[in-house]
Scaffold this motif. Structure first.
Motif, short mmCIF file in Angstrom:
data_model
loop_
_atom_site.label_atom_id
_atom_site.label_comp_id
_atom_site.label_asym_id
_atom_site.label_seq_id
_atom_site.Cartn_x
_atom_site.Cartn_y
_atom_site.Cartn_z
N ALA A 89 0.84 -1.20 0.00
CA ALA A 89 0.00 0.00 0.00
C ALA A 89 0.87 1.25 0.00
O ALA A 89 2.01 1.24 0.48
N PHE A 127 -5.29 -0.50 16.70
CA PHE A 127 -6.41 0.41 16.48
C PHE A 127 -7.12 0.72 17.81
O PHE A 127 -7.08 -0.06 18.75
N PHE A 145 -6.09 7.32 9.98
CA PHE A 145 -6.61 6.22 9.16
C PHE A 145 -7.81 5.60 9.87
O PHE A 145 -7.66 5.02 10.95
N ASP A 146 -8.99 5.68 9.28
CA ASP A 146 -10.16 5.06 9.88
C ASP A 146 -10.34 3.64 9.36
O ASP A 146 -10.00 3.33 8.22
N LEU A 147 -10.91 2.77 10.21
CA LEU A 147 -11.32 1.45 9.73
C LEU A 147 -12.72 1.55 9.16
O LEU A 147 -13.48 2.44 9.53
N LYS A 148 -13.04 0.64 8.27
CA LYS A 148 -14.36 0.63 7.65
C LYS A 148 -15.39 0.24 8.71
O LYS A 148 -15.14 -0.61 9.55
N GLN A 150 -17.85 -1.91 9.74
CA GLN A 150 -18.38 -3.23 9.38
C GLN A 150 -19.41 -3.65 10.44
O GLN A 150 -19.61 -4.84 10.68
N LYS B 142 -14.69 -13.25 5.26
CA LYS B 142 -15.59 -12.26 5.86
C LYS B 142 -15.05 -11.74 7.19
O LYS B 142 -15.56 -10.77 7.73
N ILE B 144 -12.09 -10.55 7.52
CA ILE B 144 -11.05 -9.55 7.25
C ILE B 144 -11.52 -8.16 7.70
O ILE B 144 -12.65 -7.77 7.46
N PHE B 145 -10.62 -7.43 8.36
CA PHE B 145 -10.87 -6.05 8.77
C PHE B 145 -10.52 -5.12 7.60
O PHE B 145 -9.35 -5.03 7.22
N ASP B 146 -11.49 -4.41 7.07
CA ASP B 146 -11.20 -3.46 6.00
C ASP B 146 -10.92 -2.07 6.57
O ASP B 146 -11.48 -1.70 7.59
N LEU B 147 -10.10 -1.31 5.85
CA LEU B 147 -9.93 0.09 6.21
C LEU B 147 -10.99 0.90 5.48
O LEU B 147 -11.51 0.48 4.44
N LEU B 155 -7.90 -0.94 1.22
CA LEU B 155 -6.92 -1.57 2.10
C LEU B 155 -7.60 -2.42 3.16
O LEU B 155 -8.76 -2.21 3.49
N LEU B 157 -6.55 -4.90 6.93
CA LEU B 157 -5.52 -5.37 7.86
C LEU B 157 -5.14 -6.80 7.52
O LEU B 157 -5.98 -7.61 7.13
N ARG B 158 -3.88 -7.14 7.71
CA ARG B 158 -3.44 -8.50 7.36
C ARG B 158 -4.13 -9.53 8.26
O ARG B 158 -4.42 -9.25 9.42
N TYR B 188 -5.05 -9.82 12.26
CA TYR B 188 -6.39 -9.32 12.63
C TYR B 188 -7.51 -10.16 12.05
O TYR B 188 -7.50 -10.47 10.86
N ARG B 190 -11.92 -10.49 12.45
CA ARG B 190 -13.17 -10.04 13.09
C ARG B 190 -13.97 -11.23 13.57
O ARG B 190 -15.09 -11.46 13.12
#
Lengths: 616, 616
Positions: A89, A127, A145-148, A150, B142, B144-147, B155, B157-158, B188, B190
């Motif tokens: 990124a 975070f 940087f914000d997280l989405k 979810q 599902k 996965i943590f998205d930014l 982007l 998180l890994r 990370y 969820r």
């Protein structure tokens, strides 16, 4: 030829790159028993074949396009997947093994200094709940940087270690008995990256903070001494710690007649003096921020002052300034601090600099930042308006970012914001590494969290009952340190592994015998490796060990093994014309009893040198 | 007054808070030359002025509201700010100093083992471009943590270290010459957290992977040996490594008659055998997944087999199985592996278990997971349907998460998804720590990245030409290790700091003299601390040092200092009824020459013991 002729041009280009690397590695291999003329010729020929195949494949592609009468893209949509962009990124990067060996070395030194000073480690999540970070970073909040979303909580990546530390202390109230707390980890800012200078969107900061009510300036002096110790142990070159005190600065503003509601914004303007001339800063103060020019001129007289104890004496003799309660308090603090810094023997590293203001709002006492000559941008000398000021003793100076953050070269337009990806390109040659460490005293951050959690307004009656938890700390910009140290490692061609022994078979493979010896050595704490092949050639094994500059080759052979013996061959390297070269010798090795091997190794000079290097 | 009367109520409240702190600091300052009655009075008066100004300002505000006929929106219930929820994000937590001391100890051991085996470090960013993670984790994607999309790249998180490693190798092509690569860092997911068991949304994994084409099973055996070494050095108790091979498992499915398109889904069902009885798993296979019950029964006969070499012999004698090419290849591999594991002397830790299937799709050869007795959920014994199976030798078994991930207790409903915050609560008492490490061989992940970057479809002609980069690796679940080790540290009341010396003044403060000695000791590498007070009482200083169980109290006094002497008092602790107690003695301490102090300390038993403990 058959294997390469059916590849796509892209795959062939990949193969050519690989083969070029292979050829160069072979060409530069000092072990001429591996890099034989035949081997070199073979590698060269293979490369030529691949290039020929690529030329053919490219022509074939053209022909195919012609014959099918289509455009090459037409083949794509159905048959080819959308190409994956194979990159990290923006503003982030991988650090490979050689770089990590250097970074781990830096981190080890920093952590060792932290614990030598009595520090304890804290780890907070990467975070945080968004509201923890809100209202902490002023206009730089847009860089968070914000997280989405979810579902559930609103989250954001941490921006620094200071706010999570304050949140932790506030959460744990009086139960925090450890008073020196360090953290090493990554923090995140959506700023314009300049990767080569260690200005990243993801970067590592090493923080230490002293928490609690102690006697005046003792923790402050501890932190400054610690910072000097770390920077001395790290190979960053000569450094200076620019130091100021918010109380003095605010006192100056009051004395000069800056209205109370303009103090923070005028302070921000002063903070730019390290890269803009006074005339420009004054213009900002008067034209943009509406300050009376006469007031600005008065400020100008003060903030051009830099120096050591002489400057402190100058201020102490300034009756106007001493008449201001805050300034007087700050001057008294600096007096105590200078006395303690002498006991710590770091006074020669300190530059008392009245133009240092620092960006963050939460500082309440001393503020400081460390700079090295190498960290200044090339244009620094012209920009440094007060370089010839009366008390100037600075051996180095530099851009001054907020809390060792990536520094913006230019303010982005307010309406564009940091989200816009069409950010202006930064000319890397005009950017310095910036300050390599920065910090200060912040006495109200923890109590503001406690107030927030209890719905207490600042200044209210309840607010005053909140137990105070004053803090003073420093953030070390580990990527900037790395940007300074790494080129020196490359220059010296520093070894990138710690492996001490490479076990080699002289007989017919002897895989299990090698494994058995490797196991014994590793169990005894000897870093050992071997070639993961059943029947490797002697040369290939030596080459593999030499690639990592492993100091001991241990050769096992059938007959010797039966007698309980192994042959140890010590290998040394020297730097010749910028390259590491193995020192050739006629030594055929020493026969050592296997049962005495570990002791034998640990008594060699190479082992003791490793010990010193590793934990120095 | 003029300066404060023009401030807003908010600014005044801030000022009052600052001034209150200042007044309290002054009031508590033991240095009475600073905290003079005049200074105190001045500070108090300033505070009173500010409060008066605030009252005036507030009244002015009310008047204004009345006059303008507006509602005092900022005054009623909204007078208090919205309360800040002072907590870490769900599934994350802070680790304080005592815990971090333990975690750092664990991490040091793991890293030391990695480098002892010849590993090199890699560091990749905490977030990746989203498409790098897409299609890698099957239905767990599902988690996965998205930014948040703030403009620019998508982007996330890994999720583990394996995919970023494969991305790194694919990006760097043939230039990756280091073949053993380790990574330690946070990943990370969820998922539903069970914090006390080390099942977090943010958790730390320590990975090591061997990359490249080596002779069969040598890297696989290296990894298993390394895992055994690490788990032996860590204090996790007896452990077992459950081992299987995807080639054998797939061969079994083929031989039993599972249709090719059902192999992965039937494999997932088998993977549940460690916590569900056979009858339930069979039901899933037949009723949910439509498998012929006769086929399921055949599978049942195979997957109940567990054991050591005897099981390998059983399989080698199975003509049906050997008739399948994949199974035969897998059985041959296991034969080689068992031979090598004997050379590594870890064969007794291995349990060949045909029911181990593992969740991730990308495994292509051996798969394994490490379990300890303590990591099993309480209900394990009932659930383990095959615990009394024919070749059962397992000393311990447990839940088996994918790649040491937090294990889902129950599948969330498909339409609810992980985003819904009304996830069912997990009964922590019914949850084990799960497997503490897991991994396997994945030979196609790197090439799938290269294919993706070149738009090459899997299975196409071009795909086969991509240079192979086989990998085998293991992920160690550091939070689960910590969940096992930490209670033992608490029980033993392990010291949480490394400080060796506490410098104490017996005279009148002697602050600068203490600092001077502290500085000398720290410079010589002795971890040293002191009380940050001007004139602390003797008892307060001893108490501060004893809180951290510092082994040496060094007392400085005026007369002794003049003679170049200090008094060293050694202090020891013992565990009494679960509490650390200082061993009282009549020892008045030893007088040591200051010039010889560092050598003297380094020759004591306490120092040598520290050395052993610290780097063991």
């Amino acid at each position: 030829m058959s294997s390469s002729s059916s590849l796509t041009p892209e795959a062939l280009e990949q193969e050519i790159a690989t083969q070029t690397t292979r050829f160069n590695e072979l060409r530069l291999n000092p072990d001429k028993s591996v890099a034989t003329p035949e081997a070199l010729n073979e590698a060269k020929q293979k490369l030529a074949e691949l290039k020929k195949a690529l030329a053919l494949a490219k022509n074939a592609g053209k022909e195919k396009v012609k014959k099918e009468g289509g455009v090459p893209a037409a083949k794509g949509p159905e048959q080819k997947k959308e190409r994956l962009l194979l990159k990290t990124a923006k503003g982030t990067r991988d650090f490979g093994p050689a770089e990590m060996f250097c970074r781990e070395h830096i981190e080890r030194i920093v952590k060792e200094c932290f614990t030598t000073y009595g520090g304890s480690c804290l780890d907070t999540p990467v975070f945080e709940r968004k509201d923890v970070l809100t209202d902490k970073y002023g206009e730089d909040s847009k860089l968070i940087f914000d997280l989405k979303d979810q579902g559930g909580e609103e989250l954001a990546l941490r921006y620094d270690h200071t706010v999570p530390l304050a949140r932790y202390i506030a959460m744990n109230g009086g139960t925090v008995t450890q008073h020196k707390i360090w953290q090493v980890g990554k923090v995140y800012r959506r700023d314009n990256p300049v990767v080569s200078k260690g200005r990243m969107r993801e970067f590592t900061q090493a923080d230490i903070d002293i928490v609690g009510l102690w006697d005046p300036m003792v923790p402050d002096a501890e932190i400054l001494s610690l910072l000097c110790t770390i920077l001395t142990k790290l190979d960053v070159g000569e450094f200076t710690i620019k130091l100021n005190n918010r109380k003095i600065l605010d006192g100056i503003f009051e004395v000069c007649g800056v209205p109370a509601d303009k103090i923070r914004t005028i302070s921000s303007a002063v903070d730019k003096l390290d890269k803009a001339p006074w005339a420009e800063v004054k213009k900002e103060m008067t034209e943009e921020k509406g300050l009376d020019p006469a007031v600005a001129d008065k400020i100008g007289e003060y903030v051009k002052l830099k120096g050591g104890e002489a400057l402190l004496e100058t201020l102490t003799a300034d009756a106007t300034l001493l008449g201001n309660a805050r300034a007087k308090e700050g001057i008294n603090e600096m007096g105590i601090l200078f006395r303690l810094l002498k006991a710590y023997q770091v006074i020669d590293k300190i530059l008392f600099d009245l133009s240092l203001a620092r960006g963050l709002d939460y500082y309440t006492g001393i503020i400081y930042e460390a700079v090295v000559a190498a960290s200044a941008p090339p244009a620094f000398n012209q920009a440094n308006a007060f370089a010839t000021g009366p008390a100037s003793e600075t051996p180095a100076s530099s851009a001054a970012p907020t809390h060792a953050a990536p520094k913006k070269e230019k303010k982005p337009k307010k309406d564009a914001g940091p989200a816009a990806e069409d950010e202006h390109e930064i000319d890397e040659s005009q950017v310095g590494v910036g300050s390599i460490a920065a910090g200060g005293r912040y006495d109200n951050l923890v109590s503001s969290f406690i107030a927030g959690a209890n719905g207490i307004l600042p200044g209210s009656k309840e607010y005053k009952k909140i137990p105070q938890m004053p803090c003073v700390g420093v953030s070390i910009g580990m990527d900037r340190i790395f940007a300074l140290v790494w080129p020196k490692w490359v220059e010296r061609s520093v070894r990138v592994k710690e492996t001490m022994v490479y076990v080699i078979s002289a007989g017919d493979g002897l895989l299990e015998e090698r494994i058995s010896l490797v196991r014994e050595l590793r169990e005894a704490g000897v870093k050992t490796d071997f070639l993961a092949k059943n029947k490797p050639k002697l040369n290939a094994q030596f080459a593999a060990g030499e690639k990592d500059e492993v100091p001991f080759a241990i050769i096992v052979g059938g007959e010797e093994l039966a007698q309980g013996l192994v042959t140890v061959k010590e290998q040394r390297w020297e730097l010749k014309e910028g390259k590491k070269v193995k020192i050739e010798n006629e030594d055929k090795g020493v026969k050592v009893k296997r049962s005495e091997l570990v002791d034998w190794l640990k008594n060699t000079q190479a082992w003791r040198e490793r010990d010193v290097r590793e934990w120095a």
